[in-house]
Design an enzyme around this catalytic site. Structure first.
Site, PDB file in Angstrom:
ATOM      1  CG  ASP A 180      13.295   2.453  54.405  1.00 36.13           C
ATOM      2  OD1 ASP A 180      12.762   3.283  53.630  1.00 36.13           O
ATOM      3  OD2 ASP A 180      13.649   1.320  54.036  1.00 36.13           O
ATOM      4  CG  HIS A 211       8.905  12.137  52.527  1.00 37.37           C
ATOM      5  ND1 HIS A 211       9.597  11.002  52.897  1.00 37.37           N
ATOM      6  CD2 HIS A 211       8.889  12.133  51.166  1.00 37.37           C
ATOM      7  CE1 HIS A 211       9.983  10.352  51.807  1.00 37.37           C
ATOM      8  NE2 HIS A 211       9.561  11.014  50.743  1.00 37.37           N
ATOM      9  CG  LEU A 269      20.386  14.623  71.407  1.00 40.32           C
ATOM     10  CD1 LEU A 269      20.791  13.218  71.844  1.00 40.32           C
ATOM     11  CD2 LEU A 269      18.974  14.579  70.809  1.00 40.32           C
TER      12      LEU A 269
END
Ligand code: FPP
Length: 245
Positions: free
Chosen positions: A16, A33, A127
């Site tokens: 956020d 963004h 991962l």
């Protein structure tokens, strides 16, 4: 740096603060963004280096569809672009990339990139990176209930056989260990309809840093916080200490 023995297997992140990061610089929200993509890259690298097994990033929520049309369309474009640019590198780093969320709501171009990225990285053993797009925790539970109900109606499952495990298997992250640690940047302290079921026992770590400024230092702070927690799963601390001594 965090104590290696106490690394969470699964870290979930609510990224956020992109909009505020941009506003502070008098830039359009989209610039925030874009800067957020670099923070994603750094976070994936750090998580892999620290030995985290699974990382789940909340990139676009069910509720984010109600943002201004231009922001939504630019974000979708950014996902396509990021996939195009980053997937080869992720693949070289042995990362397995998967998406969770309501795929049927996404446009064809993005869906094709997602499918190609998942296919390309499906054999990787490092991962596991889950990206949540068009995702909502309540939606996830409802879609899981529907799948279980279908099996019950088809006579494959009796109603009294439905338990937590049966339902959990049908969630988007079915079969993946629950997140041990949730990180939220940007100063708010809430779950915002992220992995409602899966976060039941997660340790929660909130920080004021805006997502584009999130880096190795903050990730290690969160791991340090996690390493100092005693996870009780409803037991008393005496019971937990008896088991671990
Ligand atoms: C929240 O900040 C962020 C989003 C809704 C988008 C997250 C997307 C990225 C980090 C871009 C790339 C992601 C991937 C996986 C390639 P906000 O816009 O709500 O910020 P604000 O609260 O300051 O307005």
């Amino acid at each position: 740096m965090a104590n290696n023995e106490n690394i969470p297997r699964h870290v979930a992140v609510i990224m956020d603060g992109n909009g505020r990061w941009a506003r502070k610089r008098a830039l359009p929200r989209h610039a925030g963004h874009r800067a957020g993509v670099s923070a994603v890259r750094k976070t994936v690298e750090t998580a892999a280096q620290r030995g985290v097994e699974c990382l789940t990033l909340f990139a676009f929520s069910s509720e984010n569809w109600s943002r201004p049309r231009e922001e939504v369309s630019k974000l979708m474009g950014l996902f396509v672009e990021a996939l195009q640019r980053e997937v080869d590198q992720l693949h070289r780093n042995n990362v397995r990339l998967e998406f969770i969320g309501a795929r049927e709501q996404l446009q064809q171009g993005l869906l094709e990139k997602i499918a190609a990225a998942e296919r390309q990285t499906s054999g990787n053993t490092g991962l596991r990176l889950f990206v949540a797009v068009a995702y909502g925790g309540r939606w996830d539970i409802v879609q899981a209930v529907r799948k279980v109900a279908d099996r019950a109606v088809a006579g494959e499952l009796a109603v009294d056989e439905i338990d937590e495990q049966v339902l959990a298997k049908q969630l988007q992250l079915g079969g993946v260990p629950d997140p041990d640690l949730l990180i939220r940047t940007g100063g708010e302290q809430r779950i915002s309809n992220f992995l409602l079921w899966n976060l039941a026992y997660a340790e929660l770590w909130f920080c004021d840093v805006l997502w584009p400024d999130f880096g190795e230092q903050q990730f290690d702070e969160a791991l340090g916080f996690f390493g100092r927690r005693q996870r009780r799963y409803g037991h008393t601390s005496e019971q937990v200490e008896a088991v671990s001594s």
